[in-house]
Scaffold this motif. Sequence first.
Motif, short mmCIF file in Angstrom:
data_model
loop_
_atom_site.label_atom_id
_atom_site.label_comp_id
_atom_site.label_asym_id
_atom_site.label_seq_id
_atom_site.Cartn_x
_atom_site.Cartn_y
_atom_site.Cartn_z
N HIS A 63 -0.50 -7.16 2.02
CA HIS A 63 -0.34 -5.68 1.35
C HIS A 63 -0.28 -5.91 -0.39
O HIS A 63 -0.17 -5.14 -0.96
N ASN A 76 -0.87 2.22 -6.90
CA ASN A 76 -2.03 1.95 -6.61
C ASN A 76 -3.05 2.71 -6.67
O ASN A 76 -3.95 3.28 -5.90
N ASN A 79 -7.01 2.47 -5.61
CA ASN A 79 -7.16 2.22 -4.10
C ASN A 79 -6.83 3.60 -3.49
O ASN A 79 -7.43 3.89 -2.31
N SER A 129 -6.18 5.99 4.64
CA SER A 129 -6.14 4.67 3.50
C SER A 129 -5.30 5.32 2.37
O SER A 129 -4.71 4.56 1.69
N TYR A 132 -1.70 4.87 3.18
CA TYR A 132 -1.44 3.54 3.45
C TYR A 132 -0.92 2.83 2.02
O TYR A 132 -0.25 2.13 1.51
N HIS A 133 -2.33 3.25 0.94
CA HIS A 133 -2.17 2.41 -0.31
C HIS A 133 -0.97 3.02 -1.26
O HIS A 133 -0.72 2.53 -2.30
N PRO A 136 1.72 0.17 0.67
CA PRO A 136 1.49 -0.36 1.50
C PRO A 136 2.48 -1.20 2.32
O PRO A 136 3.30 -2.15 1.64
N ASP A 137 2.63 -1.15 3.64
CA ASP A 137 3.61 -1.88 4.51
C ASP A 137 3.01 -1.88 5.77
O ASP A 137 1.95 -1.20 6.13
N ARG A 140 2.45 1.38 7.62
CA ARG A 140 1.52 2.30 7.54
C ARG A 140 -0.08 1.77 7.69
O ARG A 140 -1.18 2.35 7.67
N LEU A 141 0.15 0.56 8.03
CA LEU A 141 -1.29 -0.29 7.91
C LEU A 141 -2.45 0.30 9.02
O LEU A 141 -3.59 0.24 8.78
N ASP A 144 -4.61 3.15 7.88
CA ASP A 144 -5.82 2.59 7.08
C ASP A 144 -7.09 1.91 8.04
O ASP A 144 -8.18 2.12 7.82
#
Length: 284
Positions: A63, A76, A79, A129, A132-133, A136-137, A140-141, A144
């Motif tokens: 991440h 982020n 991203n 996405s 998630y960004h 990020p963990d 949440r991945l 994405d």
Amino acid sequence: MHLAADLPPHRGRGGPGAGPIALASALLRRENRRRRALAGGAVLASALLLVATPRLRHSPALHLFADMRNLLGVPNTLNVLTAYPLLLAGVPGLILCLCGSGCFGVSLRWEALGWFLFYAGNAAAAFGSAYYHLKPDDDRLIWDRLPMMISSSSLLSILVIERVDERVGLSCLISLLSLILVSSACERVLDDMRLWVILNFVPCIAIPAILFLFPPKYTHSRFWFLATGFYLLARFEGLADRKVYSVNRYFISGHSLEHLCFAMVTLILTVMLSFRNIKISRDS
């Protein structure tokens, strides 16, 4: 080429058309054998790769992206923002898919389903996405990864339907979507990312291979090569996130460029679908 070995022996009154018919039948059998061999080889290679590689566990470094700047209070920032071109490119294609084959150059029912899933995956990836960004963990991945995996698997299946066989392509689509769900379960429950890595790697090899090995059914097939180039470039930029970021003097990271390249893939294919027609000369 020794086609005579594949031809059945001539018996009785075959008539003047028996030779061309037998030749066409022999060529069809040879083509079917080649298709089965390619499909079997791809499945076997993927299975061997899955068994031979060690278990891939989650890591906190997964991440940590190159560009983690916080601009205007958005974590982020780049991203997050570069995910939305996927929405801008995906929604028009999704609307045109819903309008039917009159808007797009699609002649097969299951091909239309594949394009619908491709565009839906792109549109969903924009939100997944960005979500998630923002933070990020591991939890949440999946939001994405899952939409983009559906999109890339649909793209591969579309190409199989178009250039190989509709039933084979439908089987490919169902199999890949099922494996995506299995890979997500393996990742969450078993902490094993091997199947996910393979499912991301297979389209990078299979799509160019199909483009070179099988003739196109439609016109404007050059757009497939252009879109594939951007697809492979996107994968490379995602893997070389930090290197790309340093090369352009920390202006934009490889991961952000990956988002933009995926949006370009969608845009190029939308243009292709808008202009193409069935290649009548291939059937004549």
